[in-house]
Motif scaffolding. Structure first.
Motif, mmCIF file in Angstrom:
data_model
loop_
_atom_site.group_PDB
_atom_site.id
_atom_site.type_symbol
_atom_site.label_atom_id
_atom_site.label_comp_id
_atom_site.label_asym_id
_atom_site.label_seq_id
_atom_site.Cartn_x
_atom_site.Cartn_y
_atom_site.Cartn_z
ATOM 1 N N ASP A 35 0.811 -1.214 0.000
ATOM 2 C CA ASP A 35 0.000 0.000 0.000
ATOM 3 C C ASP A 35 0.842 1.261 0.000
ATOM 4 N N ARG A 36 1.944 1.244 0.748
ATOM 5 C CA ARG A 36 2.766 2.444 0.837
ATOM 6 C C ARG A 36 3.909 2.472 -0.176
ATOM 7 N N ARG A 37 4.014 1.411 -0.962
ATOM 8 C CA ARG A 37 5.042 1.310 -2.005
ATOM 9 C C ARG A 37 6.444 1.458 -1.394
ATOM 10 N N LEU A 38 6.651 0.708 -0.335
ATOM 11 C CA LEU A 38 7.925 0.691 0.365
ATOM 12 C C LEU A 38 8.503 -0.714 0.338
ATOM 13 N N SER A 39 9.797 -0.828 0.505
ATOM 14 C CA SER A 39 10.409 -2.145 0.583
ATOM 15 C C SER A 39 10.049 -2.805 1.913
ATOM 16 N N VAL A 40 10.114 -4.118 1.943
ATOM 17 C CA VAL A 40 9.819 -4.849 3.173
ATOM 18 C C VAL A 40 10.782 -4.424 4.282
ATOM 19 N N SER A 41 12.032 -4.213 3.955
ATOM 20 C CA SER A 41 13.003 -3.820 4.979
ATOM 21 C C SER A 41 12.680 -2.457 5.571
ATOM 22 N N THR A 42 12.169 -1.542 4.753
ATOM 23 C CA THR A 42 11.772 -0.222 5.268
ATOM 24 C C THR A 42 10.594 -0.344 6.227
ATOM 25 N N VAL A 43 9.616 -1.178 5.865
ATOM 26 C CA VAL A 43 8.462 -1.390 6.741
ATOM 27 C C VAL A 43 8.909 -2.016 8.061
ATOM 28 N N VAL A 44 9.768 -3.024 7.984
ATOM 29 C CA VAL A 44 10.263 -3.685 9.199
ATOM 30 C C VAL A 44 11.007 -2.685 10.082
ATOM 31 N N GLN A 45 11.788 -1.806 9.476
ATOM 32 C CA GLN A 45 12.520 -0.803 10.241
ATOM 33 C C GLN A 45 11.564 0.147 10.959
ATOM 34 N N ALA A 46 10.470 0.523 10.284
ATOM 35 C CA ALA A 46 9.475 1.395 10.912
ATOM 36 C C ALA A 46 8.798 0.700 12.092
ATOM 37 N N LEU A 47 8.460 -0.565 11.913
ATOM 38 C CA LEU A 47 7.799 -1.307 12.986
ATOM 39 C C LEU A 47 8.734 -1.506 14.174
ATOM 40 N N ARG A 48 9.983 -1.759 13.911
ATOM 41 C CA ARG A 48 10.950 -1.905 15.007
ATOM 42 C C ARG A 48 11.125 -0.584 15.757
ATOM 43 N N HIS A 49 11.059 0.506 15.012
ATOM 44 C CA HIS A 49 11.145 1.830 15.631
ATOM 45 C C HIS A 49 9.979 2.030 16.603
#
Length: 353
Positions: A35-49
């Motif tokens: 949905d946000r057109r982001l890489s999986v690693s970017t999403v994981v980094q946001a969730l870890r944050h």
């Protein structure tokens, strides 16, 4: 702000506003990535944050869940030259077209109606029955106050993550269809005699709305692939004579064009700089081909200048007659006109949705 920080901030805002509650599951990594057109690693980094901030927690093989409700934060607040605007006179022709579309032996092409076999009619009927049983006093409420059911608004906020949101809950006004939402937007930002930029060719019902409200239409050339010409709109708005811009950027009716993201960004910036209110019909936004839902112009709005209108008539049932508008900075005027003209939208249908 980095991409993962922006996603973390958006999710934090949904949590702090109460639209995602303690114990509720966040959208999956795969869905957020799509949905946000982001890489999986970017999403994981946001969730870890967010996990480090104590807002969410990871559960093995289940995903991420809200752990803590943060303090509430404040809502963020080369084309042909266009010709002269002209009065609109389409109503009588429109009625003839609509009547012709329901004659025996005639293909029903006068209105965009989904086939009934594609709609979850049985599920909707069960939900109506369930809502009536569980909310016996629902019809005792006042029709001109508490118009927007917070449970439906909450779901719209959550869905807006897929529109590059999230949008603020206090932006939404629930309406009787997308058509009413468009009419409310026009009433909120125009006066009789004002000029509205429209797609050419465009949706006939929009022209009828302009006619009823005594507005003039300025045709902006529209490409079958890229939608409304931003270059032509630029030329049309240089003299400050255009009050609003009315368009369908995703699956434009009748051309079916989808405006590229860069054009949407340019249109949002151009209209904001020149004080031209944008009324966006996104009723076809969910009926996309491919893996990514096209973002609306609203996704690129930085000033609250875009009013996003839609409904559930194309994806659930046209008989529901429930739509909405995310009004940006015009929300107060929209709510006032809604209160005066029709009051609250059917509370039972709002709960069913």
């Amino acid at each position: 702000m980095l991409r993962y920080e922006r996603l973390a901030e958006d999710l934090s805002g949904i949590i702090s506003s109460g639209n995602l509650r303690p114990g509720e599951r966040l959208p999956s990594i795969r869905r957020l990535s799509r949905d946000r057109r982001l890489s999986v690693s970017t999403v994981v980094q946001a969730l870890r944050h967010l996990e480090q901030r104590g807002l969410i927690e990871a559960r093995p093989q289940a995903g991420y869940f809200v752990r803590h409700v943060a303090p509430r934060r404040a809502s963020p607040a080369a084309r042909p030259t266009p010709v002269e605007p002209v009065p609109v006179d389409v109503s009588q022709r429109l009625i003839r077209v609509l009547l012709g579309g329901v004659q025996p032996g005639v293909a029903p092409l006068s209105a965009a109606m989904p086939a009934s076999s594609l709609l979850p009619v049985a599920a909707l009927q069960r939900l109506y029955s369930s809502v009536v049983r569980r909310h016996a006093r629902l019809l005792e409420g006042h029709s001109h106050i508490h118009m927007d059911d917070p449970r439906l608004v909450r779901q719209l906020v959550l869905r807006s993550m897929g529109w590059a949101g999230p949008l603020a809950a206090n932006e939404f006004v629930i309406t009787n269809s997308c058509t009413e939402a468009l009419g409310l937007c026009l009433r909120a930002v125009t006066r009789p005699g004002d000029t509205v930029a429209v797609e050419s060719p465009g949706y006939y019902l929009m022209l009828q709305l302009l006619e009823v409200l005594g507005l003039r239409a300025l045709e902006i050339p529209t490409d079958p692939h890229t939608g409304m010409s931003v270059e032509a709109l630029d030329l049309a708005t240089r003299q400050g004579n255009v009050t609003a811009c009315l368009l369908v950027p995703n699956a434009s009716n009748p051309l079916g064009s989808i405006m590229p993201d860069e054009n949407k960004r340019r249109l949002a910036r151009l209209t904001a700089e020149r004080g031209v209110a944008v009324i966006e019909d996104d009723v076809y936004g969910d009926l996309y081909f491919g893996n990514e839902r096209p973002w609306p112009v609203k996704a690129f709005d930085q000033t609250g200048n875009v009013m996003l209108c839609s409904s559930f008539s194309k994806c659930l049932s046209p008989a529901l007659r429930v739509g909405f508008v995310a009004g940006g900075r015009y929300r107060a005027q929209l709510a006032l006109h809604k209160t005066i003209t029709s009051g609250a939208t059917n509370p039972i249908s709002q709960l069913v949705l």
